[in-house]
Design a protein around this motif. Sequence first.
Motif, PDB file in Angstrom:
ATOM      1  N   GLY A 123      13.498  30.595 -36.683  1.00  0.00           N
ATOM      2  CA  GLY A 123      13.495  32.008 -36.332  1.00  0.00           C
ATOM      3  C   GLY A 123      12.782  32.282 -35.022  1.00  0.00           C
ATOM      4  O   GLY A 123      12.518  33.429 -34.682  1.00  0.00           O
ATOM      5  N   LEU A 124      12.480  31.227 -34.299  1.00  0.00           N
ATOM      6  CA  LEU A 124      11.727  31.385 -33.066  1.00  0.00           C
ATOM      7  C   LEU A 124      12.532  32.100 -31.983  1.00  0.00           C
ATOM      8  O   LEU A 124      11.976  32.899 -31.235  1.00  0.00           O
ATOM      9  CB  LEU A 124      11.264  30.017 -32.557  1.00  0.00           C
ATOM     10  CG  LEU A 124      10.385  30.010 -31.326  1.00  0.00           C
ATOM     11  CD1 LEU A 124       9.134  30.841 -31.553  1.00  0.00           C
ATOM     12  CD2 LEU A 124      10.009  28.597 -30.968  1.00  0.00           C
ATOM     13  N   ARG A 125      13.835  31.833 -31.921  1.00  0.00           N
ATOM     14  CA  ARG A 125      14.629  32.502 -30.881  1.00  0.00           C
ATOM     15  C   ARG A 125      14.601  34.010 -31.049  1.00  0.00           C
ATOM     16  O   ARG A 125      14.506  34.758 -30.077  1.00  0.00           O
ATOM     17  CB  ARG A 125      16.069  31.990 -30.894  1.00  0.00           C
ATOM     18  CG  ARG A 125      16.188  30.646 -30.234  1.00  0.00           C
ATOM     19  CD  ARG A 125      17.610  30.160 -30.100  1.00  0.00           C
ATOM     20  NE  ARG A 125      18.436  31.095 -29.409  1.00  0.00           N
ATOM     21  CZ  ARG A 125      19.627  31.516 -29.859  1.00  0.00           C
ATOM     22  NH1 ARG A 125      20.117  31.078 -30.979  1.00  0.00           N
ATOM     23  NH2 ARG A 125      20.336  32.364 -29.146  1.00  0.00           N
ATOM     24  N   ALA A 126      14.668  34.480 -32.283  1.00  0.00           N
ATOM     25  CA  ALA A 126      14.623  35.928 -32.517  1.00  0.00           C
ATOM     26  C   ALA A 126      13.268  36.497 -32.110  1.00  0.00           C
ATOM     27  O   ALA A 126      13.194  37.581 -31.530  1.00  0.00           O
ATOM     28  CB  ALA A 126      14.908  36.232 -33.984  1.00  0.00           C
ATOM     29  N   ASN A 170      -0.137  35.788 -29.766  1.00  0.00           N
ATOM     30  CA  ASN A 170      -0.528  36.791 -30.768  1.00  0.00           C
ATOM     31  C   ASN A 170       0.690  37.525 -31.303  1.00  0.00           C
ATOM     32  O   ASN A 170       0.816  37.749 -32.509  1.00  0.00           O
ATOM     33  CB  ASN A 170      -1.537  37.780 -30.188  1.00  0.00           C
ATOM     34  CG  ASN A 170      -2.916  37.175 -30.049  1.00  0.00           C
ATOM     35  OD1 ASN A 170      -3.273  36.240 -30.764  1.00  0.00           O
ATOM     36  ND2 ASN A 170      -3.701  37.704 -29.127  1.00  0.00           N
ATOM     37  N   THR A 171       1.593  37.900 -30.409  1.00  0.00           N
ATOM     38  CA  THR A 171       2.819  38.580 -30.828  1.00  0.00           C
ATOM     39  C   THR A 171       3.661  37.668 -31.704  1.00  0.00           C
ATOM     40  O   THR A 171       4.162  38.090 -32.755  1.00  0.00           O
ATOM     41  CB  THR A 171       3.637  39.028 -29.596  1.00  0.00           C
ATOM     42  OG1 THR A 171       2.832  39.892 -28.804  1.00  0.00           O
ATOM     43  CG2 THR A 171       4.903  39.746 -30.013  1.00  0.00           C
ATOM     44  N   LEU A 216       5.028  38.105 -35.539  1.00  0.00           N
ATOM     45  CA  LEU A 216       6.462  38.176 -35.798  1.00  0.00           C
ATOM     46  C   LEU A 216       6.972  37.063 -36.705  1.00  0.00           C
ATOM     47  O   LEU A 216       7.932  37.248 -37.438  1.00  0.00           O
ATOM     48  CB  LEU A 216       7.247  38.130 -34.485  1.00  0.00           C
ATOM     49  CG  LEU A 216       7.083  39.319 -33.551  1.00  0.00           C
ATOM     50  CD1 LEU A 216       7.778  39.048 -32.230  1.00  0.00           C
ATOM     51  CD2 LEU A 216       7.656  40.572 -34.206  1.00  0.00           C
ATOM     52  N   MET A 217       6.334  35.909 -36.619  1.00  0.00           N
ATOM     53  CA  MET A 217       6.818  34.736 -37.343  1.00  0.00           C
ATOM     54  C   MET A 217       6.205  34.686 -38.736  1.00  0.00           C
ATOM     55  O   MET A 217       5.043  35.016 -38.918  1.00  0.00           O
ATOM     56  CB  MET A 217       6.455  33.448 -36.591  1.00  0.00           C
ATOM     57  CG  MET A 217       7.025  33.355 -35.204  1.00  0.00           C
ATOM     58  SD  MET A 217       8.781  33.086 -35.187  1.00  0.00           S
ATOM     59  CE  MET A 217       8.872  31.466 -35.899  1.00  0.00           C
ATOM     60  N   PRO A 218       6.974  34.218 -39.721  1.00  0.00           N
ATOM     61  CA  PRO A 218       6.393  34.042 -41.056  1.00  0.00           C
ATOM     62  C   PRO A 218       5.374  32.909 -41.042  1.00  0.00           C
ATOM     63  O   PRO A 218       5.427  32.027 -40.189  1.00  0.00           O
ATOM     64  CB  PRO A 218       7.608  33.680 -41.913  1.00  0.00           C
ATOM     65  CG  PRO A 218       8.613  33.155 -40.958  1.00  0.00           C
ATOM     66  CD  PRO A 218       8.356  33.840 -39.647  1.00  0.00           C
TER      67      PRO A 218
END
Length: 178
Positions: free
Chosen positions: A110-113, A159-160, A164-166
């Motif tokens: 999910g890193l691209r998102a 930090n963002t 955003l990432m689980p």
Amino acid sequence: MRQVEVDAEFAAFVRARQHRLVRAARLFCGDHHAAEDLVQDALIKLASRWESVRDGSPDAYVRRILYRDAVSRWRRWGREIPHAGQHGEPDALHGEPVPAAVDGWVEGAGLRAALAQLPPRQRAVIVLRYFEDLSEVDIAEALGCSTGTVKSQASKAMNTLRNLMPAPVSAVRDGDER
């Protein structure tokens, strides 16, 4: 130097770096086709200046072109996310994966998102640092900013991304997140 030798030298440079440049451009812009266009345009610009940059740092020069062209593209589009032109086509951020070893991980994580939600400069710093494995000094040179700016942008971006990432599976124990 003779023109044939220069052409062979430039062709060798392109062959050696083309796939890494496409991967970085894809992470910059989120679309494989747009990434190929960015790389092609950057290599055309590099070719026109090859005589003057080949003895310096052509890698930094072409990365700077990629980054600046990607920013220009974002400015033209604004903050909108491009969607398919016709019904049934995948949108630009969810197109066919590029056949590279890192892409399966990038897609699955999910890193691209999450990268797509970062501002352009933060995204560029993260891509250059963690996917291109450049030092802070090299990133600053490629982006035309100070190393302090690179550090602060990387910190803000991380930090963002953490928000955003689980949480990774290994970080979750007994139902508690760390």
